[in-house]
Design an enzyme around this catalytic site. Sequence first.
Site, PDB file in Angstrom:
ATOM      1  N   ARG A 222       0.847  -1.181   0.000  1.00  0.00           N
ATOM      2  CA  ARG A 222       0.000   0.000   0.000  1.00  0.00           C
ATOM      3  C   ARG A 222       0.892   1.242   0.000  1.00  0.00           C
ATOM      4  O   ARG A 222       1.915   1.290   0.703  1.00  0.00           O
ATOM      5  CB  ARG A 222      -0.896   0.028   1.246  1.00  0.00           C
ATOM      6  CG  ARG A 222      -2.068  -0.966   1.216  1.00  0.00           C
ATOM      7  CD  ARG A 222      -3.104  -0.633   0.150  1.00  0.00           C
ATOM      8  NE  ARG A 222      -4.240  -1.551   0.142  1.00  0.00           N
ATOM      9  CZ  ARG A 222      -4.341  -2.648  -0.607  1.00  0.00           C
ATOM     10  NH1 ARG A 222      -3.352  -2.988  -1.422  1.00  0.00           N
ATOM     11  NH2 ARG A 222      -5.417  -3.398  -0.559  1.00  0.00           N
ATOM     12  N   HIS A 270      -1.049  -0.219  -9.923  1.00  0.00           N
ATOM     13  CA  HIS A 270      -1.649  -1.194  -8.987  1.00  0.00           C
ATOM     14  C   HIS A 270      -2.060  -2.474  -9.740  1.00  0.00           C
ATOM     15  O   HIS A 270      -3.209  -2.900  -9.664  1.00  0.00           O
ATOM     16  CB  HIS A 270      -2.864  -0.567  -8.271  1.00  0.00           C
ATOM     17  CG  HIS A 270      -3.179  -1.237  -6.953  1.00  0.00           C
ATOM     18  ND1 HIS A 270      -3.558  -0.554  -5.822  1.00  0.00           N
ATOM     19  CD2 HIS A 270      -3.166  -2.544  -6.600  1.00  0.00           C
ATOM     20  CE1 HIS A 270      -3.779  -1.410  -4.836  1.00  0.00           C
ATOM     21  NE2 HIS A 270      -3.540  -2.621  -5.288  1.00  0.00           N
TER      22      HIS A 270
HETATM   23  C1  GLV Z   1      -4.847  -5.549  -3.833  1.00  0.00           C
HETATM   24  O1  GLV Z   1      -4.319  -4.509  -3.632  1.00  0.00           O
HETATM   25  C2  GLV Z   1      -5.240  -6.474  -2.813  1.00  0.00           C
HETATM   26  O2  GLV Z   1      -5.093  -6.139  -1.626  1.00  0.00           O
HETATM   27  O3  GLV Z   1      -5.705  -7.559  -3.149  1.00  0.00           O
END
Ligand code: GLV
Length: 307
Positions: A222, A270
């Site tokens: 994160r 991401h």
């Molecule tokens: C993606 O960021 C997840 O936590 O699966």
Amino acid sequence: MLYLHIEPDQQLWLDAFASEAPDLKVVTAEDNPDPDKVRWVAAWNPSEGLFGRFPNLEAVFALGAGVDAFVRRDDLSEDVPLIRLLDAGMAEQMVEYILWATLTVQRDFDRYQQLQQQQKWQEHTARLKKQMRLGILGLGALGQEVATQLAAYGYPVSGWKRSPLELEGVRVFTGDQGLDDLVTQSDVLISLLPNTPQTRGLLNGELLKKLPQGAALVNVARGVQVVDEDLLQLLDSGHLRFAALDVFHEEPLPPEHPFWTHPAIRVTPHMAAATLPEPAVEQVVANLKKLEAGEEPAGLVKAESGY
Ligand code: GLV
């Protein structure tokens, strides 16, 4: 009835449910279901107030590994079991992403890219896998699998976890001292940590400057774990050589953010490990059966740790 809240690819998820559990009634917002009849919600990026609409919720399934968007919410009581995905095809993708970042540094692909721009033919000294020490922060379901696979591939791998753990081929560190010890001997530091009050801002200048000269950072966890200014400073000073960042404080990463154009940073949107509908739905359905049988589901989030 199970209420599904996911974008994009909603239809792929509906198809996966239909094939894995043909008898399960799965609805979405478009079906405008009677909220009283919804017993379970399976969701990713849950919108504000989503869970508050369903008074008879028996469990919530997070369709991802990190549940930071599901905990400490006004619309979801801690009494409702929250269940996350374990691996579900993510470990394999994480391994590939980490290998790409590691090889970029190990095989000097970052330098060759620059040399090509300058039309310069210049070879760098080769570095072997055994000379690239990988340090993995976070040895949960995903971290353990990733650490074991990278160790099996031939890298010296260490990992850091809150509580002690035995993991074949991986040196495990715990506690504050353990964190320092791991960082000081990691040529590539990789975060797979959950997002909790303890991990927010953990990757700050004070910690990152303990990395060996020329080390790299990979963040696939994160964005809030990194103090952006500190990372930029350490890259600019040359203490750190490279950062592969898949997650950010704000997503999408704002156009004016300096990470976009920094020569030592690779930005990805991401995507390091996508959640795959089939293995994910398999887990949800297996856990529904466990709940019905009064057994503990796999991936049950503990209220006290938040993951
Ligand atoms: C993606 O960021 C997840 O936590 O699966």
